[in-house]
Design a protein around this motif. Sequence first.
Motif, mmCIF file in Angstrom:
data_model
loop_
_atom_site.group_PDB
_atom_site.id
_atom_site.type_symbol
_atom_site.label_atom_id
_atom_site.label_comp_id
_atom_site.label_asym_id
_atom_site.label_seq_id
_atom_site.Cartn_x
_atom_site.Cartn_y
_atom_site.Cartn_z
ATOM 1 N N LEU A 289 5.405 5.272 13.778
ATOM 2 C CA LEU A 289 4.821 4.792 12.526
ATOM 3 C C LEU A 289 4.336 3.340 12.608
ATOM 4 O O LEU A 289 3.258 3.004 12.103
ATOM 5 C CB LEU A 289 5.830 4.949 11.381
ATOM 6 N N GLY A 290 5.120 2.489 13.254
ATOM 7 C CA GLY A 290 4.732 1.091 13.362
ATOM 8 C C GLY A 290 3.393 0.917 14.057
ATOM 9 O O GLY A 290 2.518 0.177 13.581
ATOM 10 N N LYS A 291 3.210 1.629 15.156
ATOM 11 C CA LYS A 291 1.944 1.541 15.891
ATOM 12 C C LYS A 291 0.815 2.242 15.143
ATOM 13 O O LYS A 291 -0.327 1.780 15.165
ATOM 14 C CB LYS A 291 2.111 2.140 17.287
ATOM 15 N N ILE A 292 1.106 3.343 14.494
ATOM 16 C CA ILE A 292 0.075 4.068 13.728
ATOM 17 C C ILE A 292 -0.533 3.139 12.681
ATOM 18 O O ILE A 292 -1.751 3.058 12.527
ATOM 19 C CB ILE A 292 0.666 5.332 13.077
ATOM 20 N N LYS A 293 0.318 2.427 11.958
ATOM 21 C CA LYS A 293 -0.163 1.551 10.888
ATOM 22 C C LYS A 293 -1.029 0.402 11.417
ATOM 23 O O LYS A 293 -1.902 -0.095 10.714
ATOM 24 C CB LYS A 293 1.023 1.004 10.086
ATOM 25 N N GLN A 294 -0.789 0.014 12.666
ATOM 26 C CA GLN A 294 -1.591 -1.072 13.256
ATOM 27 C C GLN A 294 -3.065 -0.700 13.378
ATOM 28 O O GLN A 294 -3.933 -1.578 13.354
ATOM 29 C CB GLN A 294 -1.066 -1.402 14.661
ATOM 30 N N TYR A 295 -3.335 0.581 13.536
ATOM 31 C CA TYR A 295 -4.704 1.024 13.828
ATOM 32 C C TYR A 295 -5.372 1.736 12.651
ATOM 33 O O TYR A 295 -6.347 2.444 12.825
ATOM 34 C CB TYR A 295 -4.699 1.929 15.070
ATOM 35 N N LEU A 296 -4.830 1.549 11.472
ATOM 36 C CA LEU A 296 -5.402 2.174 10.284
ATOM 37 C C LEU A 296 -5.933 1.127 9.308
ATOM 38 O O LEU A 296 -5.337 0.057 9.171
ATOM 39 C CB LEU A 296 -4.348 3.028 9.562
ATOM 40 N N PRO A 297 -7.006 1.450 8.597
ATOM 41 C CA PRO A 297 -7.458 0.566 7.508
ATOM 42 C C PRO A 297 -6.376 0.477 6.433
ATOM 43 O O PRO A 297 -5.563 1.409 6.268
ATOM 44 C CB PRO A 297 -8.707 1.280 6.971
ATOM 45 N N GLY A 298 -6.358 -0.615 5.704
ATOM 46 C CA GLY A 298 -5.324 -0.835 4.694
ATOM 47 C C GLY A 298 -5.321 0.177 3.565
ATOM 48 O O GLY A 298 -4.311 0.357 2.888
ATOM 49 N N ASN A 299 -6.445 0.880 3.362
ATOM 50 C CA ASN A 299 -6.531 1.845 2.262
ATOM 51 C C ASN A 299 -6.010 3.229 2.633
ATOM 52 O O ASN A 299 -5.997 4.133 1.804
ATOM 53 C CB ASN A 299 -7.987 1.975 1.789
ATOM 54 N N VAL A 300 -5.592 3.419 3.896
ATOM 55 C CA VAL A 300 -5.095 4.722 4.334
ATOM 56 C C VAL A 300 -3.568 4.697 4.381
ATOM 57 O O VAL A 300 -2.970 3.881 5.082
ATOM 58 C CB VAL A 300 -5.654 5.104 5.726
ATOM 59 N N GLN A 301 -2.938 5.592 3.615
ATOM 60 C CA GLN A 301 -1.475 5.673 3.622
ATOM 61 C C GLN A 301 -1.009 6.750 4.589
ATOM 62 O O GLN A 301 -1.685 7.761 4.798
ATOM 63 C CB GLN A 301 -0.943 5.954 2.220
ATOM 64 N N VAL A 302 0.152 6.521 5.181
ATOM 65 C CA VAL A 302 0.745 7.460 6.137
ATOM 66 C C VAL A 302 1.987 8.072 5.513
ATOM 67 O O VAL A 302 2.851 7.352 4.990
ATOM 68 C CB VAL A 302 1.116 6.758 7.453
ATOM 69 N N VAL A 303 2.072 9.397 5.558
ATOM 70 C CA VAL A 303 3.165 10.105 4.911
ATOM 71 C C VAL A 303 4.057 10.768 5.965
ATOM 72 O O VAL A 303 3.591 11.618 6.730
ATOM 73 C CB VAL A 303 2.627 11.182 3.944
ATOM 74 N N SER A 304 5.334 10.371 6.010
ATOM 75 C CA SER A 304 6.324 11.041 6.857
ATOM 76 C C SER A 304 7.001 12.139 6.047
ATOM 77 O O SER A 304 7.163 12.014 4.832
ATOM 78 C CB SER A 304 7.371 10.037 7.355
ATOM 79 N N GLN A 305 7.423 13.177 6.720
ATOM 80 C CA GLN A 305 7.938 14.349 5.998
ATOM 81 C C GLN A 305 9.393 14.258 5.571
ATOM 82 O O GLN A 305 9.789 14.913 4.612
ATOM 83 C CB GLN A 305 7.786 15.590 6.887
#
Length: 276
Positions: A201-217
């Motif tokens: 998750l930490g690395k995923i967030k580094q490469y995403l625009p700020g408007n994209v949220q990441v959802v863990s299950q």
Amino acid sequence: MSEKNGPIGVFDSGYGGLTVFKEIVKQLPEYDYLYLGDNARVPYGTRSFETVYKYTWECVQHLFEKGCKLVILACNTASAKALRSIQQNNIPNLPDFRRVLGVIRPTAEIVGELTKTRKVGILATQGTISSESYVLEIGKFFPDIDVVQEACPMWVPLVENNEFNSNGADYFIQKNLNNILEKVSDIDTLILACTHYPLLLGKIKQYLPGNVQVVSQGGLVAASLKDYMVRHPEIERLCSKGGISEFYTTESTESFNEKAAIFLGHQVFSKHLALH
């Protein structure tokens, strides 16, 4: 009908389900749990529907034999390729009360509350992507949502080999994220549809625009299970309460203990389960 209480079973093909297990225990700490990882036969993600169903049902039966009345398939591949067959073909033929639940429906039920653009991305193994399970389940609840998918075949090996903080991980994560964002320009929600992926998750967030949220299950599945227990007291009363967790693996206990500590943040002592 056997009415003896038993632990809640949590099954995964390997270690990823521990991210779901951790959240379930956090939200429902009073119950007993039995976690089973079929590490001897990973990966499930590249196997056929028939093989995943066969392996999953074998492991679910082992959990039943150990007293579990309720089993959670904390594995997206097993949920996609085996859950429906188990629910429809196996459970009705059992002599006493049993339930098996998966991780896809709890995620699909909530995603409509998370996206504003109605564009959602699925990051998963090839097996989950090929099953189209997320596309179909989300479509049932929210037919207006456009779902795009991206298979990330290198992400599980990165996690299982403890390489998720390496430079090599950056390359593959950035590559897959670029791929899915190019498919639809205004995706605002990405679902990590593999239970290994929260460790990235930490690395995923580094490469995403700020408007994209990441959802863990994990949190979604745990909240759904908590609600399920309230709505189904006939199942809840069959689940023993003592706050005890046991861990089983079909492979090396030493290897399981070492890797499980990465997922859980504390040491565990597993037992070996020999497959028939």
